[in-house]
Design a protein around this motif. Structure first.
Motif, PDB file in Angstrom:
ATOM      1  N   MET A  44       0.798  -1.219   0.000  1.00  0.00           N
ATOM      2  CA  MET A  44       0.000   0.000   0.000  1.00  0.00           C
ATOM      3  C   MET A  44       0.836   1.277   0.000  1.00  0.00           C
ATOM      4  N   ILE A  45       2.134   1.164   0.244  1.00  0.00           N
ATOM      5  CA  ILE A  45       2.979   2.347   0.293  1.00  0.00           C
ATOM      6  C   ILE A  45       4.189   2.161  -0.613  1.00  0.00           C
ATOM      7  N   SER A  46       4.796   3.263  -0.981  1.00  0.00           N
ATOM      8  CA  SER A  46       5.978   3.218  -1.829  1.00  0.00           C
ATOM      9  C   SER A  46       7.207   2.824  -1.014  1.00  0.00           C
ATOM     10  N   PHE A  66      -3.580  -2.825  -4.638  1.00  0.00           N
ATOM     11  CA  PHE A  66      -2.688  -1.690  -4.497  1.00  0.00           C
ATOM     12  C   PHE A  66      -3.430  -0.392  -4.820  1.00  0.00           C
ATOM     13  N   PRO A  67      -2.910   0.719  -4.349  1.00  0.00           N
ATOM     14  CA  PRO A  67      -3.469   1.991  -4.794  1.00  0.00           C
ATOM     15  C   PRO A  67      -3.319   2.110  -6.305  1.00  0.00           C
ATOM     16  N   PRO A  68      -4.259   2.745  -6.983  1.00  0.00           N
ATOM     17  CA  PRO A  68      -4.174   2.837  -8.439  1.00  0.00           C
ATOM     18  C   PRO A  68      -2.951   3.598  -8.918  1.00  0.00           C
ATOM     19  N   ASN A  69      -2.354   4.402  -8.047  1.00  0.00           N
ATOM     20  CA  ASN A  69      -1.170   5.167  -8.420  1.00  0.00           C
ATOM     21  C   ASN A  69       0.081   4.629  -7.731  1.00  0.00           C
ATOM     22  N   TYR A  70       0.151   3.312  -7.519  1.00  0.00           N
ATOM     23  CA  TYR A  70       1.334   2.728  -6.878  1.00  0.00           C
ATOM     24  C   TYR A  70       2.592   3.153  -7.632  1.00  0.00           C
TER      25      TYR A  70
END
Length: 246
Positions: A71-73, A97-101
């Motif tokens: 979920m995080i970079s 995942f977030p759509p902007n992973y």
């Protein structure tokens, strides 16, 4: 609740870790050369591997990390894998995942692994991405100024997609790996090609097929022209036998 597992195995060289939420105490972690982190029950396993593992098992040479809930970079941190030669990352459930992973954040591993020779990234690509570099005005690709990845020779990305951060990651590798010999960009899911060697293909959803086409266009526009003449460049699309699922 079990929180710490103590292992007294002084000659332990390989280790499979299935739940990074449980603390492991090894008798001599300096002997461990081969590690597999399987993030079954804990989110952000990839981030954990980068930020915590170098200080726990500093002599690792082969690292495989699987995450089903990233979920995080991955942050840039000063600690390094000084002996790591093989890195393989599975981002197994992209829908979680977030759509902007930020795939570009994985540069942190390259920056922190000066001896790295092989980098493999697997992404489970099920649907058409909403953050494609082709869908907006993305003229400036991010760059990171740091020493080049002098020993990196082979790179494979399966589930290659058209997101801006994926294009940035690939461009960064091409521009900062002077010893690179081969780079393979595969738009199919990582498990599809394995079955293909046995004469079978798993179905790909319509969104996955559409994303593969966009990935081809993105690679043609932003990647192909950056490949040095001495580097073997392979771009693989879903085969004609792949079924489109709805």
């Amino acid at each position: 609740m079990l929180e710490v597992i103590s292992i007294d195995a002084p000659k332990l060289s390989s280790f499979i870790y299935g739940d990074v939420g449980i603390q492991i105490s090894l008798g001599d972690p300096l002997q461990v050369k081969d590690i597999r982190l399987m993030g079954y029950n804990q989110p952000n396993t990839v981030c954990y591997a980068r930020t915590e593992l170098p200080s726990i098992m500093p002599n690792v040479e082969s690292l495989i990390v699987s995450s089903t809930d990233e979920m995080i970079s991955t942050p840039m941190v000063p600690i390094k894998f000084l002996h790591l030669k093989l890195l393989e990352i599975y981002l197994a459930e992209l829908l979680a995942f977030p759509p902007n992973y930020d795939f570009f954040s994985l540069v942190s591993f390259l920056d922190g692994s000066p001896a790295l020779e092989t980098f493999i990234l697997h992404v489970k690509q099920r649907c058409e991405r909403r953050d494609s570099i082709l869908d907006g005005e993305h003229t400036n690709l991010r760059q990171i100024l740091h020493p080049r990845h002098a020993n990196l020779q082979n790179v494979t990305i399966t589930g290659f997609n058209s997101t801006k951060s994926m294009i940035e990651l690939t461009s960064h590798i091409l521009e900062n790996a002077p010893s690179l010999k081969c780079i393979t960009l595969d738009t199919a899911n990582f498990y599809d090609k394995n079955l293909l060697t046995m004469g079978e293909c798993l179905p790909m959803r319509k969104g996955g097929i559409l994303e593969a086409r966009k990935a081809f266009d993105a690679a043609k526009r932003y990647i192909a022209g950056k490949v040095p003449s001495h580097v073997e460049y392979k771009f693989l699309e879903p085969c004609r036998k792949c079924h489109i699922g709805y």
